[in-house]
Design an enzyme around this catalytic site. Structure first.
Site, PDB file in Angstrom:
ATOM      1  N   LYS A   1     -60.587  44.942  43.677  1.00 10.21           N
ATOM      2  CA  LYS A   1     -59.827  45.943  42.913  1.00 10.21           C
ATOM      3  C   LYS A   1     -59.289  45.382  41.593  1.00 10.21           C
ATOM      4  O   LYS A   1     -59.167  46.112  40.610  1.00 10.21           O
ATOM      5  CB  LYS A   1     -58.669  46.491  43.758  1.00 10.21           C
ATOM      6  CG  LYS A   1     -59.148  47.342  44.937  1.00 10.21           C
ATOM      7  CD  LYS A   1     -57.981  47.949  45.697  1.00 10.21           C
ATOM      8  CE  LYS A   1     -58.474  48.664  46.939  1.00 10.21           C
ATOM      9  NZ  LYS A   1     -57.402  49.369  47.665  1.00 10.21           N
TER      10      LYS A   1
ATOM     11  N   TYR B   1     -55.109  51.778  60.015  1.00  6.36           N
ATOM     12  CA  TYR B   1     -55.732  52.870  60.780  1.00  6.36           C
ATOM     13  C   TYR B   1     -56.785  52.370  61.781  1.00  6.36           C
ATOM     14  O   TYR B   1     -57.472  53.180  62.401  1.00  6.36           O
ATOM     15  CB  TYR B   1     -56.304  53.952  59.855  1.00  6.36           C
ATOM     16  CG  TYR B   1     -57.448  53.484  58.994  1.00  6.36           C
ATOM     17  CD1 TYR B   1     -57.212  52.914  57.754  1.00  6.36           C
ATOM     18  CD2 TYR B   1     -58.768  53.601  59.425  1.00  6.36           C
ATOM     19  CE1 TYR B   1     -58.246  52.463  56.969  1.00  6.36           C
ATOM     20  CE2 TYR B   1     -59.812  53.150  58.647  1.00  6.36           C
ATOM     21  CZ  TYR B   1     -59.538  52.588  57.423  1.00  6.36           C
ATOM     22  OH  TYR B   1     -60.580  52.141  56.653  1.00  6.36           O
TER      23      TYR B   1
ATOM     24  N   ASP C   1     -55.067  55.256  45.408  1.00  7.99           N
ATOM     25  CA  ASP C   1     -54.348  54.911  46.641  1.00  7.99           C
ATOM     26  C   ASP C   1     -52.961  55.569  46.668  1.00  7.99           C
ATOM     27  O   ASP C   1     -52.481  55.968  47.732  1.00  7.99           O
ATOM     28  CB  ASP C   1     -54.186  53.387  46.764  1.00  7.99           C
ATOM     29  CG  ASP C   1     -55.513  52.695  47.081  1.00  7.99           C
ATOM     30  OD1 ASP C   1     -56.372  53.317  47.729  1.00  7.99           O
ATOM     31  OD2 ASP C   1     -55.691  51.533  46.666  1.00  7.99           O
TER      32      ASP C   1
END
Ligand code: ATR
Length: 284
Positions: free
Chosen positions: A69, A222, A105
Site C-alpha cells: 500500500k 474477519y 479502507d
C-alpha cells in the site's frame, strides 16, 4: 474474454488468500459486465518497477494489499485526500494514462458501521481503538472525520500510539496496554485493529464488563468471522460488527471506477463470502 474485456486485479504478497476476486466476480456477473478480476502476486523487490509502468500490465486498475500500500502511494501521481493523509493506497486506476490512487479502507470502515448501526457516531465522546498499525490509522482517520470527540489508541508498543497522536493531533490519546481496563469504563465504541484473535494468533482476551451496556464492539479481523472478542461481546448482550463488512464496503469505489457501475453490498454477497469462509473452516 476478448481484447475489450476490462481487467482489474488484487496486487499483494502473498495474495492467494484474498477474497477480492470473489467480491468483484460476483458484481461483474450480476451486472453482466465484460470484465475480469484476478490475483497478482508481486514480490516486494519487483513492486516499484511494476507500478512505475502500470500501463504495461494491461489492467484498468487494481486493489493493493499488504505489503504494497505504501509503494502504491508513492507510485500514484494523483491521490485522493484520504490516501494523501494516510500515506497508503489500496485502490489504483488509470485516467488519461495517469495513475490515480485512493484509500477506500476508511470508507469501508465507516460504511460498515453505518449499515449496522446508523446512529453509532451520535454524541460519541470517545472511541477506544486497539492497535496502532495501518488498519488503525485508517480507522482513526474515519472516526475523527465523523466527529468522534476523542480516540483512545491502546497499543502494546506505546510509541506507535504516540506517533499516531503526532500525526492526527490532540484528539488522539495514546494509552499503554496495561491501562486498557480503566479506558473501557463506560466505553461506547471499541474497535480491534490488532492481529489478536486472528486464526493462528493468540485470542484478544479482555474483560468487557466495564463497557457501557449500549456499546458497539467491532473487529477488523474477519478470519475467523466470529472472533473471540465478538463472541465475548455478544455473550454480554453487546451489539457487534464483524470485519467482513469492512472488506465488502471498501471494494465498492474501486469497482465503480474500473467498470462504471456503483455496486451494492447485498445480503446475497455477504452470504457468498460467509459460505467461502465456512468452506475453509474460518467461521469460528
Ligand atoms: P496492520 O497494518 O494490519 O494494522 P501491523 O502494522 O502489523 O498490522 O499492526 C499490528 C497491530 O497488532 C499492532 O498494533 C501490534 O502491536 P505493536 O505495535 O505493539 O506491535 C498489535 N499486536 C500484534 N500482536 C500483538 C500481541 N501479541 N499483543 C498485543 N498487540 C499485538
Amino acid at each position: 474474454m476478448s481484447e475489450t474485456t476490462r481487467r482489474a486485479a488484487i496486487i499483494g504478497h502473498p495474495v492467494a488468500h484474498s477474497r477480492s476476486p470473489l467480491i468483484h466476480g460476483y458484481w461483474l456477473e450480476k451486472h453482466g459486465i465484460d470484465g475480469a478480476y484476478g490475483r497478482l502476486d508481486v514480490a516486494p523487490e519487483a513492486i516499484d518497477a511494476f507500478l512505475s509502468d502500470f500501463k504495461a500490465s494491461g489492467l484498468v486498475g487494481a486493489n493493493v494489499t499488504v505489503p504494497h500500500k505504501e509503494a502504491a502511494f508513492r507510485a500514484a501521481v494523483e491521490l485522493d485526500p484520504v490516501a494523501a493523509a494516510l500515506g497508503a493506497v489500496n485502490t489504483l486506476w488509470l485516467e488519461e494514462g495517469r495513475l490515480h490512487g485512493a484509500n477506500t479502507d476508511v470508507h469501508g470502515f465507516l460504511a460498515n458501521l453505518d449499515a449496522a448501526e446508523p446512529d453509532w457516531a451520535r454524541s460519541l465522546g470517545e472511541a477506544v481503538v486497539l492497535g496502532a498499525g495501518g488498519a488503525s490509522r485508517a480507522i482513526i482517520h474515519g472516526l475523527l472525520e465523523r466527529g468522534v470527540g476523542r480516540v483512545a489508541v491502546v497499543n502494546r508498543t506505546l510509541g506507535r500510539a504516540e506517533a499516531l497522536r503526532d500525526q492526527f493531533g490532540s484528539r488522539v490519546h495514546p494509552v499503554a496496554w496495561r491501562d486498557l481496563p480503566g479506558r473501557l469504563a463506560g466505553c461506547r465504541l471499541l474497535v480491534n485493529t490488532t492481529s489478536l484473535g486472528m486464526k493462528g494468533q493468540p485470542p484478544l482476551d479482555i474483560d468487557l464488563s466495564p463497557l457501557s451496556p449500549d456499546a458497539l464492539v467491532s473487529d477488523a479481523v474477519y478470519v475467523p468471522l466470529q472472533t473471540p472478542l465478538l463472541r465475548a461481546a455478544k455473550a454480554q448482550g453487546l451489539a457487534t460488527v464483524d470485519g467482513l463488512g469492512m472488506l465488502l464496503h471498501q471494494a465498492v469505489p474501486g469497482f465503480e471506477r474500473w467498470f462504471g457501475v456503483r455496486p451494492e453490498v447485498t445480503p446475497e454477497l455477504r452470504a457468498l463470502a460467509i459460505a467461502d469462509l465456512a468452506a475453509k473452516g474460518q467461521l469460528t
